[in-house]
Design an enzyme around this catalytic site. Structure first.
Site, short mmCIF file in Angstrom:
data_model
loop_
_atom_site.label_atom_id
_atom_site.label_comp_id
_atom_site.label_asym_id
_atom_site.label_seq_id
_atom_site.Cartn_x
_atom_site.Cartn_y
_atom_site.Cartn_z
N ASN A 155 -13.02 77.39 -9.19
CA ASN A 155 -12.37 78.40 -8.27
C ASN A 155 -11.55 77.78 -7.02
O ASN A 155 -10.69 78.26 -6.38
CB ASN A 155 -13.42 79.45 -7.67
CG ASN A 155 -14.43 78.83 -7.12
OD1 ASN A 155 -15.33 78.08 -7.63
ND2 ASN A 155 -14.57 79.29 -5.70
N THR A 157 -26.82 103.06 -14.38
CA THR A 157 -25.83 103.67 -15.20
C THR A 157 -24.61 102.66 -15.22
O THR A 157 -24.15 102.22 -14.03
CB THR A 157 -25.55 105.01 -14.26
OG1 THR A 157 -26.70 105.94 -14.42
CG2 THR A 157 -24.39 105.78 -14.79
N GLN A 205 -12.78 82.60 -13.34
CA GLN A 205 -11.36 82.23 -12.88
C GLN A 205 -10.54 81.85 -14.20
O GLN A 205 -9.64 81.55 -14.27
CB GLN A 205 -11.44 80.88 -11.94
CG GLN A 205 -12.26 81.24 -10.75
CD GLN A 205 -11.16 82.08 -9.98
OE1 GLN A 205 -9.85 82.32 -9.99
NE2 GLN A 205 -11.74 82.69 -8.83
N CYS A 253 -15.91 82.94 -0.74
CA CYS A 253 -17.48 83.18 -0.46
C CYS A 253 -18.19 82.22 0.67
O CYS A 253 -19.17 82.39 1.06
CB CYS A 253 -18.13 82.85 -1.89
SG CYS A 253 -17.53 84.00 -3.11
N SER A 265 -15.27 88.54 -14.08
CA SER A 265 -15.09 89.43 -13.25
C SER A 265 -13.85 89.98 -13.33
O SER A 265 -12.88 89.69 -13.61
CB SER A 265 -15.09 88.51 -11.87
OG SER A 265 -14.58 89.11 -10.88
N GLY A 266 -14.06 91.46 -12.88
CA GLY A 266 -12.95 92.34 -12.86
C GLY A 266 -11.76 91.93 -12.09
O GLY A 266 -10.67 91.89 -12.37
N HIS A 267 -12.08 91.74 -10.74
CA HIS A 267 -11.17 91.70 -9.80
C HIS A 267 -10.40 90.23 -9.66
O HIS A 267 -9.50 90.14 -8.96
CB HIS A 267 -11.76 92.01 -8.28
CG HIS A 267 -12.73 90.95 -7.82
ND1 HIS A 267 -12.04 90.19 -6.79
CD2 HIS A 267 -14.07 90.74 -8.00
CE1 HIS A 267 -13.11 89.51 -6.40
NE2 HIS A 267 -14.17 89.54 -7.13
N ALA A 304 -19.19 88.86 -11.68
CA ALA A 304 -19.54 87.49 -12.17
C ALA A 304 -20.90 86.86 -11.58
O ALA A 304 -21.54 86.48 -12.13
CB ALA A 304 -18.33 86.69 -11.85
N THR A 305 -21.12 87.40 -10.16
CA THR A 305 -22.40 86.89 -9.67
C THR A 305 -23.47 87.59 -10.32
O THR A 305 -24.63 86.86 -10.68
CB THR A 305 -22.15 87.20 -8.12
OG1 THR A 305 -21.05 86.45 -7.37
CG2 THR A 305 -23.62 87.12 -7.44
#
Length: 450
Positions: free
Chosen positions: A200, A288, A228, A374, A248-250, A120-121
């Site tokens: 967040n 890639t 979020q 963060c 964001s994946g995590h 996301a960043t």
């Protein structure tokens, strides 16, 4: 799909096994739904002591079904998805495109509008800097809020150094943006509004649909940081008039190191790339595509879409249980952020007359946070809470509890008990708490300056 699940064994080797429930991975409930049973707080995956995990806004544990989907790309389908001359590349590309489709579905987008990124960043940086720089000859004004994630605020500050004008909107005591103020702040020079969907730190859900409507009516692009929000609350980019959206994946039980950016095609949003190279991802994000991570993100989105209602109900149940357990047993506490317009997986609460960092150390058997991961290295009070008008001492006393898909009732009950014990113990050490107990209003005291 093969339901084989990865099991971590003590020597660190990962092996494939099926339907494991011994020390940690699979149980089946009455609803035919598969869950990862995370290790209890008194034992980790390898048997070591592990705290209860209640820091879901920082990151989420990977869902074993996501891990299961990723494994073949490490062992069999490891081709470069951009290789067009052999079967390894073709297979990898097909898997990436299938993942792209799954990501698009969770936000109601077209798969061609999804750009894979590192998180996301990066997505936020591409969206904000890319749009601002492309349209700078015509428009040079951006609008955001003071409670955005650091990646959004820092992107805006960098644009200010390039000569752009940025307006940072305040929020109310409940953390919500004033829609009339937003409407009145837009000018003919405004190119972009960026406001996060779910905060967040405090879990407040902004009125995204109304914000999108205002932006569309004024011909302004609308970006939302939905790290979020995706998989937690329903999002439809068309119904909400969202032009750019960060994922964001995590944060949704997927792998770290991967995310996505939705970029609308109709009406088309133009972006000046901030990374150049091979021209992958429609030329917006060269490099890639990490096919294994992309497939993990796709699997996480697919699961989240199918189980969103179930997850939301479970999280709300545990949120109510935790909040009631705290407020029934611990006086002088305050929930930060709007009580209704919120994602219930986030409980940010201040414990009066207790230092947040001291409380975190006292409840070390519970992994939670005093703010954003963060900015957690800073001892300054949360800028988000200060923006809500929370007094400095209350901001310092705040703790964020993150509840998720795999959180259990037993973990919530244990957290309540350890809070009861340690909040009282820390207050008993505080002369301010003693004065309050004696009925003294400490706000009326004039403290001497030595």
């Amino acid at each position: 799909m093969n339901r084989s699940i990865l099991k971590f064994v003590k020597n660190g080797i990962i092996s494939s096994s099926s339907r494991i429930n011994n020390n940690g991975f699979i149980n089946k409930n009455n609803n035919n739904r598969w869950f990862a049973t995370l290790p209890q707080p008194n034992r980790g995956i390898a048997g070591e002591k592990q705290p209860i995990y209640l820091d879901m806004q920082s990151t989420t544990p990977i869902d074993p079904r996501v891990l299961d989907a990723m494994l073949p790309l490490y062992t069999e389908n490891y081709g470069n998805p951009h290789s067009k001359t052999h079967a390894y590349g073709w297979t990898s590309n097909d898997l990436v495109e299938d993942a792209r489709e799954k990501v698009s579905k969770i936000i109601g987008a077209d798969s061609k509008e999804i750009i894979f990124t590192s998180g996301a960043t990066e997505s936020g940086n591409i969206a904000i800097k890319g749009v601002a720089r492309f349209y700078k000859e015509k428009k040079n004004h951006i609008i955001t809020t003071v409670t955005e994630h650091k990646c959004i605020l820092d992107s805006c500050r960098h644009l200010e150094m390039e000569g752009f004008k940025v307006t940072y909107l305040p929020v109310g005591e409940n953390g919500l943006v004033d829609l009339e103020l937003l409407k009145n702040t837009i000018t003919p020079q405004t190119s972009l509004v960026t406001i996060m969907a779910v905060n967040n730190e405090i879990g407040v859900v902004q009125p995204i649909k109304e914000i999108g409507k205002i932006c569309r009516e004024n011909g302004v692009f609308f970006h939302t940081d939905a790290a979020q929000a995706v998989g937690k609350i329903p999002i439809d980019v068309n119904d909400m008039n969202i032009d750019l959206l960060s994922i964001s994946g995590h944060k949704i039980y997927g792998p770290k190191g991967v995310g996505a950016l939705f970029v609308r095609r109709r009406p088309r949003v133009r972006i000046e790339p901030i990374t150049t190279g091979g021209g992958q991802e429609r030329g917006i994000r060269s490099g890639t595509v990490p096919s294994t991570l992309a497939v993990g993100l796709g699997a996480a989105c697919d699961i989240a879409l199918k189980e969103m209602n179930h997850d939301a109900a479970w999280v709300k149940y545990l949120y109510d249980r935790l909040l009631k357990g705290i407020t029934d047993n611990i006086p002088n506490v305050k929930v930060n952020g709007d009580l209704n317009a919120r994602y219930y997986g986030n409980l940010n609460i201040s414990f009066s007359y207790v230092e947040g960092e001291s409380l975190l150390m006292a409840i070390k058997d519970v992994a939670c946070s005093s703010g954003s991961a963060c900015t957690s290295s800073s001892l300054e009070p949360s800028y988000v809470l200060r923006s809500l008008g929370v007094e400095e001492d209350m901001a310092h006393s705040s703790i964020r509890f993150g509840i998720g898909r795999f959180t259990t009732e037993q973990e919530i009950d244990y957290t309540i008990e350890i809070l009861k014990k340690n909040v009282q113990r820390l207050r008993d050490m505080s002369p301010l708490w003693e004065m309050v107990q004696e009925g003294i209003d400490i706000k009326t005291i004039e403290w001497s300056q030595i």
